[in-house]
Design a protein around this motif. Sequence first.
Motif, PDB file in Angstrom:
ATOM      1  N   LYS A 112       0.822  -1.208   0.000  1.00 27.80           N
ATOM      2  CA  LYS A 112       0.000   0.000   0.000  1.00 27.80           C
ATOM      3  C   LYS A 112       0.858   1.259   0.000  1.00 27.80           C
ATOM      4  O   LYS A 112       0.499   2.262  -0.633  1.00 27.80           O
ATOM      5  N   ARG A 113       1.987   1.199   0.692  1.00 30.99           N
ATOM      6  CA  ARG A 113       2.909   2.338   0.664  1.00 30.99           C
ATOM      7  C   ARG A 113       3.475   2.528  -0.737  1.00 30.99           C
ATOM      8  O   ARG A 113       3.580   3.651  -1.233  1.00 30.99           O
ATOM      9  N   LYS A 114       3.823   1.414  -1.360  1.00 30.39           N
ATOM     10  CA  LYS A 114       4.358   1.470  -2.722  1.00 30.39           C
ATOM     11  C   LYS A 114       3.307   2.009  -3.684  1.00 30.39           C
ATOM     12  O   LYS A 114       3.597   2.857  -4.538  1.00 30.39           O
ATOM     13  N   LEU A 115       2.090   1.546  -3.534  1.00 24.37           N
ATOM     14  CA  LEU A 115       0.990   1.988  -4.386  1.00 24.37           C
ATOM     15  C   LEU A 115       0.716   3.478  -4.204  1.00 24.37           C
ATOM     16  O   LEU A 115       0.476   4.209  -5.175  1.00 24.37           O
ATOM     17  N   SER A 116       0.777   3.929  -2.966  1.00 23.86           N
ATOM     18  CA  SER A 116       0.548   5.346  -2.659  1.00 23.86           C
ATOM     19  C   SER A 116       1.615   6.230  -3.303  1.00 23.86           C
ATOM     20  O   SER A 116       1.319   7.294  -3.862  1.00 23.86           O
ATOM     21  N   THR A 117       2.873   5.763  -3.251  1.00 26.04           N
ATOM     22  CA  THR A 117       3.976   6.515  -3.856  1.00 26.04           C
ATOM     23  C   THR A 117       3.833   6.565  -5.372  1.00 26.04           C
ATOM     24  O   THR A 117       4.015   7.619  -6.004  1.00 26.04           O
ATOM     25  N   LEU A 118       3.493   5.427  -5.971  1.00 22.04           N
ATOM     26  CA  LEU A 118       3.313   5.369  -7.422  1.00 22.04           C
ATOM     27  C   LEU A 118       2.148   6.266  -7.854  1.00 22.04           C
ATOM     28  O   LEU A 118       2.243   6.961  -8.877  1.00 22.04           O
ATOM     29  N   GLN A 119       1.074   6.259  -7.069  1.00 20.93           N
ATOM     30  CA  GLN A 119      -0.079   7.104  -7.379  1.00 20.93           C
ATOM     31  C   GLN A 119       0.296   8.581  -7.312  1.00 20.93           C
ATOM     32  O   GLN A 119      -0.105   9.383  -8.165  1.00 20.93           O
ATOM     33  N   ARG A 120       1.081   8.943  -6.315  1.00 22.96           N
ATOM     34  CA  ARG A 120       1.477  10.337  -6.113  1.00 22.96           C
ATOM     35  C   ARG A 120       2.299  10.863  -7.282  1.00 22.96           C
ATOM     36  O   ARG A 120       2.071  11.972  -7.769  1.00 22.96           O
ATOM     37  N   TYR A 121       3.260  10.050  -7.744  1.00 22.34           N
ATOM     38  CA  TYR A 121       4.180  10.545  -8.763  1.00 22.34           C
ATOM     39  C   TYR A 121       3.847  10.121 -10.191  1.00 22.34           C
ATOM     40  O   TYR A 121       4.234  10.799 -11.148  1.00 22.34           O
ATOM     41  N   LEU A 122       3.147   9.012 -10.351  1.00 24.17           N
ATOM     42  CA  LEU A 122       2.837   8.520 -11.700  1.00 24.17           C
ATOM     43  C   LEU A 122       1.341   8.480 -12.001  1.00 24.17           C
ATOM     44  O   LEU A 122       0.947   8.093 -13.101  1.00 24.17           O
ATOM     45  N   GLY A 123       0.526   8.899 -11.026  1.00 25.26           N
ATOM     46  CA  GLY A 123      -0.922   8.825 -11.200  1.00 25.26           C
ATOM     47  C   GLY A 123      -1.430   9.557 -12.428  1.00 25.26           C
ATOM     48  O   GLY A 123      -2.378   9.123 -13.081  1.00 25.26           O
ATOM     49  N   GLY A 124      -0.785  10.672 -12.759  1.00 29.70           N
ATOM     50  CA  GLY A 124      -1.230  11.464 -13.901  1.00 29.70           C
ATOM     51  C   GLY A 124      -0.866  10.876 -15.254  1.00 29.70           C
ATOM     52  O   GLY A 124      -1.381  11.326 -16.289  1.00 29.70           O
ATOM     53  N   ILE A 125       0.030   9.894 -15.263  1.00 26.18           N
ATOM     54  CA  ILE A 125       0.419   9.273 -16.541  1.00 26.18           C
ATOM     55  C   ILE A 125       0.139   7.771 -16.543  1.00 26.18           C
ATOM     56  O   ILE A 125       0.673   7.033 -17.369  1.00 26.18           O
ATOM     57  N   LYS A 126      -0.729   7.319 -15.629  1.00 25.79           N
ATOM     58  CA  LYS A 126      -0.945   5.872 -15.487  1.00 25.79           C
ATOM     59  C   LYS A 126      -1.517   5.220 -16.735  1.00 25.79           C
ATOM     60  O   LYS A 126      -1.359   4.024 -16.943  1.00 25.79           O
ATOM     61  N   TYR A 127      -2.193   6.009 -17.579  1.00 26.78           N
ATOM     62  CA  TYR A 127      -2.765   5.440 -18.805  1.00 26.78           C
ATOM     63  C   TYR A 127      -1.914   5.764 -20.045  1.00 26.78           C
ATOM     64  O   TYR A 127      -2.340   5.521 -21.166  1.00 26.78           O
ATOM     65  N   MET A 128      -0.749   6.327 -19.824  1.00 27.78           N
ATOM     66  CA  MET A 128       0.122   6.692 -20.954  1.00 27.78           C
ATOM     67  C   MET A 128       0.885   5.446 -21.427  1.00 27.78           C
ATOM     68  O   MET A 128       1.700   4.892 -20.702  1.00 27.78           O
ATOM     69  N   THR A 129       0.614   4.994 -22.635  1.00 26.72           N
ATOM     70  CA  THR A 129       1.227   3.763 -23.151  1.00 26.72           C
ATOM     71  C   THR A 129       2.345   4.036 -24.156  1.00 26.72           C
ATOM     72  O   THR A 129       3.035   3.121 -24.580  1.00 26.72           O
ATOM     73  N   ARG A 130       2.502   5.308 -24.523  1.00 19.09           N
ATOM     74  CA  ARG A 130       3.580   5.686 -25.441  1.00 19.09           C
ATOM     75  C   ARG A 130       3.979   7.125 -25.162  1.00 19.09           C
ATOM     76  O   ARG A 130       3.320   7.813 -24.371  1.00 19.09           O
ATOM     77  N   LEU A 131       5.035   7.573 -25.800  1.00 21.74           N
ATOM     78  CA  LEU A 131       5.484   8.952 -25.605  1.00 21.74           C
ATOM     79  C   LEU A 131       4.416   9.929 -26.097  1.00 21.74           C
ATOM     80  O   LEU A 131       3.728   9.651 -27.085  1.00 21.74           O
ATOM     81  N   PRO A 132       4.264  11.062 -25.431  1.00 21.67           N
ATOM     82  CA  PRO A 132       3.257  12.039 -25.852  1.00 21.67           C
ATOM     83  C   PRO A 132       3.644  12.712 -27.167  1.00 21.67           C
ATOM     84  O   PRO A 132       4.826  12.763 -27.521  1.00 21.67           O
ATOM     85  N   ASP A 133       2.656  13.230 -27.866  1.00 23.23           N
ATOM     86  CA  ASP A 133       2.925  13.926 -29.132  1.00 23.23           C
ATOM     87  C   ASP A 133       3.299  15.382 -28.903  1.00 23.23           C
ATOM     88  O   ASP A 133       4.081  15.953 -29.672  1.00 23.23           O
ATOM     89  N   ILE A 134       2.746  15.981 -27.866  1.00 26.14           N
ATOM     90  CA  ILE A 134       3.041  17.379 -27.520  1.00 26.14           C
ATOM     91  C   ILE A 134       3.103  17.504 -26.004  1.00 26.14           C
ATOM     92  O   ILE A 134       2.297  16.906 -25.287  1.00 26.14           O
ATOM     93  N   VAL A 135       4.061  18.286 -25.520  1.00 31.02           N
ATOM     94  CA  VAL A 135       4.202  18.515 -24.078  1.00 31.02           C
ATOM     95  C   VAL A 135       4.008  20.006 -23.788  1.00 31.02           C
ATOM     96  O   VAL A 135       4.611  20.855 -24.447  1.00 31.02           O
ATOM     97  N   ILE A 136       3.161  20.299 -22.791  1.00 31.55           N
ATOM     98  CA  ILE A 136       2.913  21.674 -22.352  1.00 31.55           C
ATOM     99  C   ILE A 136       3.578  21.868 -20.994  1.00 31.55           C
ATOM    100  O   ILE A 136       3.310  21.115 -20.053  1.00 31.55           O
TER     101      ILE A 136
END
Length: 206
Positions: A112-136
Amino acid sequence: MAPYISAKRKGTHIINLARTARFLSEGCDLVFDAASQGKSFLIVGTKKRATDLVASAAIRARCHYVNKKWFSGMLTNWSITKTRLSQFRDLRAEEKMGKFQHLPKRDVAILKRKLSTLQRYLGGIKYMTRLPDIVIVLDQQKEYIALRECAILGIPTISLVDTNCDPDLANISIPANDDTMTSIRLILNKLVFAICEGRSVYIRNR
C-alpha cells in the motif's frame, strides 16, 4: 527575452502582452490541430500552488499530466517508465480484486505504501502507453529537465516563459508571469479549451 519585454519599471520587466496573445494563439492552433488528429498531450507543472490546477485541467481535456515531481529520464528512459507504469497498473488491479486481503498485514502495508507513492508521482500518466505527441510546460526553469528530454526526443513543446527564461528552449514560448496563478490559469485554460475543441472534431470525423 528582449523582444518579449515592452518596458522596465522600477527594476521590473513588463511583458509585451501583444506577444503573449500572438504566441498563445499559435499554441492554441497547434494543440487544436493535434487534438483533431487524435494526438496525445502531456501537461507538466510541478509548482506546488499549481498542482490542483494542472490535474483538473488535464483531466478535463483527457491529457496526461505530471504535477508532483519530474523524474529525470521519465521520457528519455521510456522503457523504464513503461515498466513502472505496468507495475503500478498491476498493483491497482490486484488491490481492486481484493488480492491484498489474502496477504500478511506486513506485506499489505508495504504494498500500500508502494501503491501510494506510485499514485502520487505517476498517477497522472498511469494510462500513458507511449510517448506524448506534444508537451505543455508551465514553468520553464522548474521543468528544465522535462524540456531537455523533449528536445532530445524531438517532441514539440509549448512553454510559459517569464522574463528570466530562454524562449529558444521550446517550440512555442508564451511570455507570461509564471509566478501568478491568474496568469497560469488563463493560459492553461485557453490551451485546454483548444484541445477539447480539437478532440470534438476528431470524434465527429471518426
